[in-house]
Scaffold this active site. Structure first.
Site, PDB file in Angstrom:
ATOM      1  CG  HIS A  53      -1.943  -1.054   1.237  1.00 43.66           C
ATOM      2  ND1 HIS A  53      -2.729  -1.360   0.162  1.00 43.66           N
ATOM      3  CD2 HIS A  53      -2.280  -1.941   2.223  1.00 43.66           C
ATOM      4  CE1 HIS A  53      -3.531  -2.379   0.471  1.00 43.66           C
ATOM      5  NE2 HIS A  53      -3.261  -2.753   1.710  1.00 43.66           N
TER       6      HIS A  53
ATOM      7  CG  ASP B 154      -3.065  -8.156   0.909  1.00 42.58           C
ATOM      8  OD1 ASP B 154      -2.306  -8.498   1.832  1.00 42.58           O
ATOM      9  OD2 ASP B 154      -4.028  -7.368   1.072  1.00 42.58           O
TER      10      ASP B 154
ATOM     11  CG  HIS C  41      -6.902  -4.945   2.042  1.00 40.76           C
ATOM     12  ND1 HIS C  41      -6.260  -5.642   3.050  1.00 40.76           N
ATOM     13  CD2 HIS C  41      -8.167  -4.723   2.465  1.00 40.76           C
ATOM     14  CE1 HIS C  41      -7.111  -5.820   4.055  1.00 40.76           C
ATOM     15  NE2 HIS C  41      -8.275  -5.287   3.730  1.00 40.76           N
TER      16      HIS C  41
ATOM     17  CG  ASP D  42      -5.026  -9.885   3.660  1.00 37.89           C
ATOM     18  OD1 ASP D  42      -4.713 -10.502   2.623  1.00 37.89           O
ATOM     19  OD2 ASP D  42      -4.707  -8.696   3.854  1.00 37.89           O
TER      20      ASP D  42
END
Length: 389
Positions: free
Chosen positions: A158, A194, A196, A286
């Site tokens: 990120h 991931d 996200h 995740d």
């Protein structure tokens, strides 16, 4: 029917085709993210027990432990990580942003954005994560191995060139990709699983046609000033990078079959068209059915299949060269199992070496299949290098 014991390995399988070179340093455990209500650091004063921040050291301790003590241990070669030099960070991040992080470290404590805390020990851990990932990439570039895994924290995908975001300070994968470009690799594919959106990596190469970034994530959209990107199918890159940022926002509840369909129908054809010299697999556990920070339903079987597909793509296009970079995964025990399953897939283990201890959720695949089909139609219409998709 009584389920088999989950404490013992499965019967012996055919041996893996390779070894994975794992790069790790215990100093990354020094990043203390604190406690509070989930990831906020907030103590309301009336709760007797607070959550550990989800990005805590225990999750990674178990990842290290399952690789050292589990059935894949004979097929892993361990290497010590290192600190990144500040000058190396400028290949992806702006000098101004690095100075901001340095000053935050001097201050001793700073919340850089929601849930992202710089505490004593954090900056050293971040430098270790970046340097360790660079070492794992260099091991491939120097011809010493085809498969390397940067087992690192804090995560990085990120982190954008000029801002922190989502528990991330430095973009470990982005720095490694830039090292490969600077070392003569012409085309690199990043596959980010991931839960996200890998917005920081996408932002870093948004104008480049030499890096294909593919992100499979839950459809979470933007979450504030630190994460302005929405991860939609419309974020395709700009300039010479147009069409080389491919987002696959999957509906909440997508599981093994939905992810498998997305890999087969979207990821595989895109990689085949792009023909990368090297693949970077950005892994986050995740996306699992039990993670507190995601809403997807992958199990060990789904992660294993993803690993198998990426291995197949690497053998066809990049001489088997894969760098794996650790990101999220916040269920303290099941994340380690899902990591194990991913590496089984990458290694070509023919039968699972561990039972899945908790997977049982049914999957309603119909909606996720429709979403994947719609994305495929959109890509075919809009993306020049996928015109024959």
């Amino acid at each position: 029917m009584e389920s088999p014991s989950t404490s013992s390995p499965l019967p012996e399988s055919a041996p893996p085709r390779d070894v994975i070179h794992v790069f790790w340093h215990e100093g990354m455990l020094d990043h203390d993210t604190g406690s509070g209500v989930f990831d906020t650091g907030f103590d309301p004063g009336f709760l007797e027990v607070l959550d550990k921040h989800p990005e805590n050291a225990d999750r990674v301790r178990n990842m290290v432990s399952i690789l050292r003590k589990g059935p894949l241990a004979p097929f892993i070669s361990w290497h010590s990580g290192r600190l990144a030099h500040h000058s190396e960070l400028h290949s992806f991040h702006t000098p101004e942003y690095i100075e901001e992080l340095v000053q935050a470290n001097v201050a001793g404590h700073k919340e850089l954005c929601v849930g992202t805390f710089m505490n004593p020990g954090s900056w050293g851990a971040a430098l270790l994560a970046a340097g360790t990932t660079l070492s794992a990439m260099k091991h491939i570039l120097d011809g010493n191995a085809n498969l390397t895994y940067a087992l690192v924290r804090p995560p990085g995908h990120h982190a954008q060139p000029s801002r922190a975001d989502g528990y991330c300070f430095l973009n470990n994968a982005g720095l490694a990709v830039q090292l490969a470009l600077d070392s003569g690799c012409r085309k690199i594919a990043v596959i980010d699983i991931d839960v996200h959106y890998g917005n920081g990596t996408a932002e870093g190469f948004y104008h480049s046609g030499n890096v294909l970034t593919i992100s499979l994530h839950m459809n979470h959209a933007s979450w504030g000033p630190s994460h302005p990107q929405d991860g939609s199918i419309h974020e395709l890159g700009e300039g010479s990078g147009f069409g080389y940022n491919l987002n696959i926002p999957l509906p909440n509840g997508t599981g093994d079959e939905g992810y498998g369909y997305a890999m087969t129908e979207l990821v595989v054809p895109a990689i085949q068209k792009f023909e990368p010299n090297l693949i970077v697999l950005v892994v986050g556990q995740d996306s699992s059915a039990f993670d507190p920070n995601g809403r997807q339903c992958l199990t060990m079987a789904g992660y294993r299949k993803i690993g198998e597909v990426v291995r197949m793509l690497s053998e066809r296009h990049s001489r088997g060269r894969i760098l794996i970079v650790q990101e999220g995964g916040y269920h303290v025990t099941y994340s380690a199992y899902c990591l194990h399953a991913t590496l089984e897939g990458v290694l070509g283990v023919q039968t699972p070496l561990l039972y899945d201890p908790i997977a049982y959720y049914p999957e309603d695949k119909a909606f996720s299949f429709k979403v994947v089909d719609a994305i495929k139609r959109y890509w075919k219409e809009c993306i020049p290098f996928l015109n024959q998709f």
